[in-house]
Design a protein around this motif. Structure first.
Motif, PDB file in Angstrom:
ATOM      1  N   ALA A 191       6.724   4.805   2.693  1.00 47.45           N
ATOM      2  CA  ALA A 191       6.217   6.169   2.490  1.00 47.45           C
ATOM      3  C   ALA A 191       7.006   6.980   1.464  1.00 47.45           C
ATOM      4  N   SER A 238       1.439   2.927  -2.740  1.00 47.37           N
ATOM      5  CA  SER A 238       0.740   3.856  -1.842  1.00 47.37           C
ATOM      6  C   SER A 238      -0.329   3.127  -1.035  1.00 47.37           C
ATOM      7  N   ALA A 266       5.260   0.968   7.071  1.00 45.88           N
ATOM      8  CA  ALA A 266       4.706   2.230   6.574  1.00 45.88           C
ATOM      9  C   ALA A 266       5.799   3.277   6.390  1.00 45.88           C
ATOM     10  N   CYS A 297       1.384   1.205   1.747  1.00 44.61           N
ATOM     11  CA  CYS A 297       1.815   2.127   2.804  1.00 44.61           C
ATOM     12  C   CYS A 297       0.649   2.560   3.672  1.00 44.61           C
TER      13      CYS A 297
END
Length: 401
Positions: free
Chosen positions: A66, A228, A62, A231
């Motif tokens: 990001a 996205s 993550a 993530c």
């Protein structure tokens, strides 16, 4: 004059690379995934808790994803809504908690090679999940549909065979590494291993991952930002995994990382196999579908088997080899059926479109055209203010022109 052939060649080369891109990405993904199996098993042998490993792996993924997700997809990322949020939470639970948790648990009970072989059943289970969710169609009269159904049954039979029959050890490369291997994870220590229970754990992992594949393809349609999405599901999956890990691993020693595979394994898994691979499979899935993504798993099995024999000293059993072959046969039966279905749909769509165009042209020729031209009284000649074309069927007895 000479620039046109060069430009044409560059265009063909660019087109070939674009067509080959999904295949190259999936092959690279299998090499990266194979390395994860070896490094992860080595870290477990050194005492790293699999629950802690899952938390670190997804938290690192993550963090890595990001900034890229924020800047690269800032213009295409849709607004977060509650329906999208709870779907992402569900994806995180399926992939991080269920799939990774049971996969590593099954790996501890069996081996890295065996785990990668059993996971070849993913396409068949993915197909079954897609049928349940009405994403895939089953037409038992069609050859391609029969191939997918039979392939699913064969893959499941291969998994059962590997669970129930181990057979003799196959001595590859003429040497045996298993004698010095940790007895708690050695494939030839039947006293510390329950292969049937391990297979059940791996099967649960397959079901969770297949459900994840199918649902991810659905979520990408309403949230078309794969980086996205990767993530977010890593972040929420890690958050859910923390609760389980803290409940099981109370002492701080279990959370300690050293300058060895215990540190390298979460970094590698988080960056390569969780962060990058989630993004790659999301991109390929949008264009080729979830079944295509799982079609390359046999390559990973071969790579893992070679590395496990050479590095981990795992034993290769005859039952695993035979079962793997059966699973791969079923796998490619599913893939062949999916390919035939895809081409059949294309042909049907093109034929239907051509017939509709032909019917429209024929209808246009047979319908008379009536032109209404309102006249102006102010001028001595005719002015056309509006031109209205009305088509109506020929009255009985009329002659078509």
């Amino acid at each position: 004059m000479g620039e046109q052939p060069i430009s044409s060649s560059c265009g063909r080369l660019s087109s070939m690379l674009e067509n080959a891109k999904p295949y190259l990405l999936m092959v690279a993904m299998q090499f990266g995934s194979a390395g994860m199996y070896i490094i992860t098993m080595s870290s477990f042998n050194r005492g790293l808790s699999r629950y802690v490993f899952i938390v670190y792996r997804n938290a690192i993924a993550a963090l890595i994803l990001a900034p890229f997700a924020f800047f690269v997809e800032r213009k295409v990322r849709p607004e977060m809504t509650f329906p999208v949020f709870w779907r992402i939470m569900l994806l995180g639970f399926l992939e991080v908690v269920m799939d990774q948790g049971f996969a590593f648990l099954g790996m501890v009970h069996t081996s890295a090679t065996y785990t990668s072989a059993v996971l070849n059943a993913l396409p068949s289970i993915t197909f079954l999940m897609a049928v349940i969710l009405r994403i895939e169609r089953v037409r038992i009269k069609e050859v391609w549909s029969k191939a997918k159904v039979i392939g699913t049954v064969i893959s499941f039979g291969g998994c059962v065979l590997m669970a129930l029959y181990k057979g003799p050890v196959l001595n590859i490369f003429g040497s045996s590494y298993g004698n010095g291997h940790n007895h708690s994870t050695s494939t030839d220590s039947s006293s510390t291993r329950d292969w049937i229970v391990g297979t059940v754990y791996l099967f649960i992992s397959c079901v969770a991952f297949s459900t994840f594949y199918v649902l991810q393809s659905m979520v990408l349609k309403i949230y078309p930002a794969p980086m996205s999405l990767s993530c977010l599901l890593c972040f929420f999956g890690a958050a859910q995994a923390v609760g389980i890990a803290v409940g099981i691993e109370h002492h701080s020693q279990a959370w300690a990382l050293g300058w060895d595979s215990r540190l390298f394994a979460p970094l590698y898994a988080g960056i390569v196999t969780t962060g990058i691979m989630f993004y790659v499979q999301g991109e390929v899935m949008r264009s080729r579908g979830p079944v295509f993504v799982t079609a390359f798993n046999p390559l990973r099995m071969i790579i893992v088997a070679i590395l496990a024999l050479a590095i981990l000293g795992e034993k290769l059993y005859l039952g695993s080899v035979i079962g793997s072959v059966v699973v791969v046969i079923g796998l490619y039966a599913v893939i062949w059926g999916k390919s035939r279905e895809f081409h059949g749909q294309d042909c049907t769509t093109e034929t239907k479109t051509e017939m509709e165009i032909a019917d429209a042209q024929e209808l246009k020729q047979k319908l008379p055209v009536i032109i209404q031209m309102p006249l102006t009284a102010a001028d001595t000649h005719v002015k056309i203010q509006t031109l209205q074309i009305i088509t109506k069927p020929c009255p009985p007895g009329a002659t078509s022109v």
